[in-house]
Enzyme design. Structure first.
Site, mmCIF file in Angstrom:
data_model
loop_
_atom_site.group_PDB
_atom_site.id
_atom_site.type_symbol
_atom_site.label_atom_id
_atom_site.label_comp_id
_atom_site.label_asym_id
_atom_site.label_seq_id
_atom_site.Cartn_x
_atom_site.Cartn_y
_atom_site.Cartn_z
ATOM 1 N N GLU A 87 0.846 -1.393 -0.217
ATOM 2 C CA GLU A 87 -0.079 -0.034 0.010
ATOM 3 C C GLU A 87 0.937 1.340 -0.036
ATOM 4 O O GLU A 87 1.708 1.518 0.903
ATOM 5 C CB GLU A 87 -1.092 -0.078 1.148
ATOM 6 C CG GLU A 87 -1.949 1.083 1.167
ATOM 7 C CD GLU A 87 -3.026 0.837 2.229
ATOM 8 O OE1 GLU A 87 -3.462 -0.122 2.810
ATOM 9 O OE2 GLU A 87 -3.488 2.073 2.910
ATOM 10 N N LYS A 265 -7.345 -0.727 11.590
ATOM 11 C CA LYS A 265 -6.689 -1.204 10.178
ATOM 12 C C LYS A 265 -5.701 -0.053 9.910
ATOM 13 O O LYS A 265 -4.440 -0.557 9.516
ATOM 14 C CB LYS A 265 -7.653 -0.849 9.209
ATOM 15 C CG LYS A 265 -7.191 -1.629 7.746
ATOM 16 C CD LYS A 265 -6.441 -0.668 6.865
ATOM 17 C CE LYS A 265 -6.163 -1.145 5.665
ATOM 18 N NZ LYS A 265 -5.327 -0.369 4.790
ATOM 19 N N ASP A 281 3.607 -14.705 11.708
ATOM 20 C CA ASP A 281 2.236 -15.073 11.229
ATOM 21 C C ASP A 281 1.295 -13.706 11.508
ATOM 22 O O ASP A 281 0.768 -13.532 12.777
ATOM 23 C CB ASP A 281 1.723 -16.202 12.037
ATOM 24 C CG ASP A 281 0.431 -16.672 11.802
ATOM 25 O OD1 ASP A 281 -0.374 -15.907 11.098
ATOM 26 O OD2 ASP A 281 -0.011 -17.677 12.268
ATOM 27 N N HIS A 378 -2.033 11.155 -0.114
ATOM 28 C CA HIS A 378 -1.895 9.739 -0.645
ATOM 29 C C HIS A 378 -1.975 9.827 -1.954
ATOM 30 O O HIS A 378 -1.221 9.196 -2.768
ATOM 31 C CB HIS A 378 -3.301 9.021 -0.240
ATOM 32 C CG HIS A 378 -3.260 7.578 -0.170
ATOM 33 N ND1 HIS A 378 -2.831 6.804 0.530
ATOM 34 C CD2 HIS A 378 -3.826 6.990 -1.224
ATOM 35 C CE1 HIS A 378 -2.701 5.475 0.086
ATOM 36 N NE2 HIS A 378 -3.450 5.524 -1.097
HETATM 37 C C1 MEV Z 1 -5.760 3.479 5.273
HETATM 38 O O1 MEV Z 1 -4.909 2.387 4.882
HETATM 39 C C2 MEV Z 1 -5.845 3.634 6.849
HETATM 40 C C3 MEV Z 1 -6.640 4.567 7.255
HETATM 41 O O2 MEV Z 1 -7.910 4.704 6.703
HETATM 42 C C4 MEV Z 1 -6.691 4.450 8.898
HETATM 43 C C5 MEV Z 1 -7.458 5.495 9.568
HETATM 44 O O3 MEV Z 1 -8.492 6.093 8.941
HETATM 45 O O4 MEV Z 1 -7.238 5.900 10.534
HETATM 46 C C6 MEV Z 1 -6.127 6.068 6.850
#
Ligand code: MEV
Length: 441
Positions: A87, A265, A281, A378
């Protein structure tokens, strides 16, 4: 000043270096030796024969990019963090946030509790609960000793072994009783998944014999919450408005499971790449973290940020079960090299670094989300990805990227169709040029 003394220029300009310069820099700084630099430069993937030892029906390898997160100072020690990830912007974000922290904050870590992996032995329908409780209490010590003297001998030699056996009683929906025996073992620097299951299977016939119950299954639990790893970030010198926004973003994820999933995430964006790079793992750690995120019955953020007395503090507390020996960690040459590059002396220390990486990544995401937003930053990094996807050649890429950057600064958003259109213009200039304004309609 303590903070000043941590500011080092060792990684200044690192992201601008070319590939070979980057490796040379890591060698100069002592994170890689000549043989390791040579390993990367040769671009070799391990042999298919080696892969046959890991999995079945081997076809080859699926290499994903391996990069390095820089500027990380954790517990007053500098790290070059190997990260295997596909990513865009994860490595840029962790490095940028770590650089900011080097100037105005600190990252510390610790472990809470004992490093025990949990093995589970299920008795689906207990015949006699009282008898099970009594016989287990009576034979608990001898079960531990027998297993330590046989199946877990190697662990005992390394200072680990089985430490406890506990019984949990779970009422079933059909009003019968399920018994779950937890076997707690210290697997030292190994993650311990295989050995704990072997230990449970070794104990199964003994439990069946002495307790006169039928054991249904034996397996490790990935929710290893006997030992938690905690990372803390503190920033004293922070814009109060930014700090308040970060604290509010944290509260959002603490209260709302829809936001918590994305927040967590983002934390895993910092954790998984290090786990993959070091041959660990990551599915096991993900499972543990998500299960732990539900510990009070609702899925919540696993990190909390608070702004108090002009100080922003973030705390991440999670179960992280990792190894620096066993599994792929020493067999896969790249994983072995990444572990050497990190220079971690123990599985516990790897868990602490991984947790710190998760929290720094989290901070980077919250800072971006509550200020400029994610899209602009991004997308800027996404431009080279879009250029490739549009089919640009090496010669065309610089010009296409420049055009995409112009369009981005005007529109705040770019897509693959924009890249394809702009590439057409580069290839067929006589068709006329489109201004960024025209591209928006
Ligand atoms: C993107 O991979 C992860 C984010 O969405 C985490 C978040 O929203 O805190 C930027």
């Amino acid at each position: 000043m303590a903070i000043q003394s941590k500011i080092t220029e060792e990684f200044a300009g690192f992201s601008k270096l070319k590939y070979h310069q980057r490796l040379t820099k890591l060698k100069e700084l002592g994170f890689l030796n000549s043989a390791q630099v040579q390993y990367f430069q040769s671009g070799q993937t391990p042999s298919p024969e080696l892969a046959e030892h890991f999995i079945e029906n081997v076809l080859g390898y699926f290499p994903i990019p391996l990069g390095v997160g820089v500027h990380l100072n954790i517990d007053n020690k500098n790290y070059a963090l190997p990260m295997a990830v596909e990513e865009t912007s994860i490595i840029a974000s962790i490095s940028k946030t770590a650089k900011w922290l080097k100037q105005c904050g600190s990252i510390t870590t610790k472990t809470i509790g004992s490093p025990h992996i949990i093995g589970q032995i299920q008795i689906a329908k207990v015949q006699d609960v009282k008898r099970l409780q009594q016989t287990l209490a009576q034979h608990r010590r001898s079960f531990i000793d027998q297993a330590n003297q046989s199946i877990a001998q190697g662990l005992v030699r390394r200072g680990g072994g089985i430490k406890d056996i506990q019984l949990r009683i779970l009422p079933r929906p059909d009003h019968q009783i399920m018994g779950v025996i937890h076997v707690l073992a210290d697997t030292c620097d190994a993650m311990g998944a295989n050995i704990i299951t072997q230990i449970c299977e070794y104990l199964k016939p003994k439990i069946e014999h002495y307790c006169q119950e039928h054991v249904s299954m034996c397996i490790l639990s990935n929710l290893n919450d006997t030992r938690l790893t905690q990372a803390t970030i503190t920033i004293d010198d922070i814009n109060p408005e930014l700090a308040t926004r970060i604290a509010d973003a944290s509260l959002f994820a603490e209260l709302d499971p829809y936001r918590a999933a994305t927040h967590n995430k983002g934390i895993l964006n910092g954790i998984d790449p290090v786990l993959i790079a070091t041959g660990n793992d990551w599915r096991a750690v993900e499972a543990a973290i998500h299960a732990y995120a539900c510990k009070d019955g609702q899925y919540r953020a696993v990190s909390q940020w608070r702004y108090h007395n002009q100080c922003l503090t973030g705390i991440l507390t999670i179960p992280v079960m990792v190894g620096i020996v066993g599994g792929m960690t020493q067999l896969h040459p790249t994983a072995k090299l990444c572990l050497e590059m990190l220079g971690v002396p123990s599985a516990e220390m790897l868990a602490r670094i991984v947790t710190a990486a998760g929290l720094v990544q989290n901070l980077g995401a919250l800072k971006a989300l509550t200020t400029v937003g994610l899209v602009q930053g991004h997308m800027k990094l996404h431009i080279s990805n879009l250029s490739l996807s549009a089919g640009a050649t090496d010669q065309e890429i610089p010009l296409l990227q420049k055009k995409l950057e112009e369009l981005l600064s005007f529109r705040k958003r770019i897509t693959l169709s924009n890249a394809i259109e702009l590439l057409k213009e580069i290839r067929h200039p006589n068709l006329g040029t489109t201004t960024p304004q025209e591209q928006t309609v």
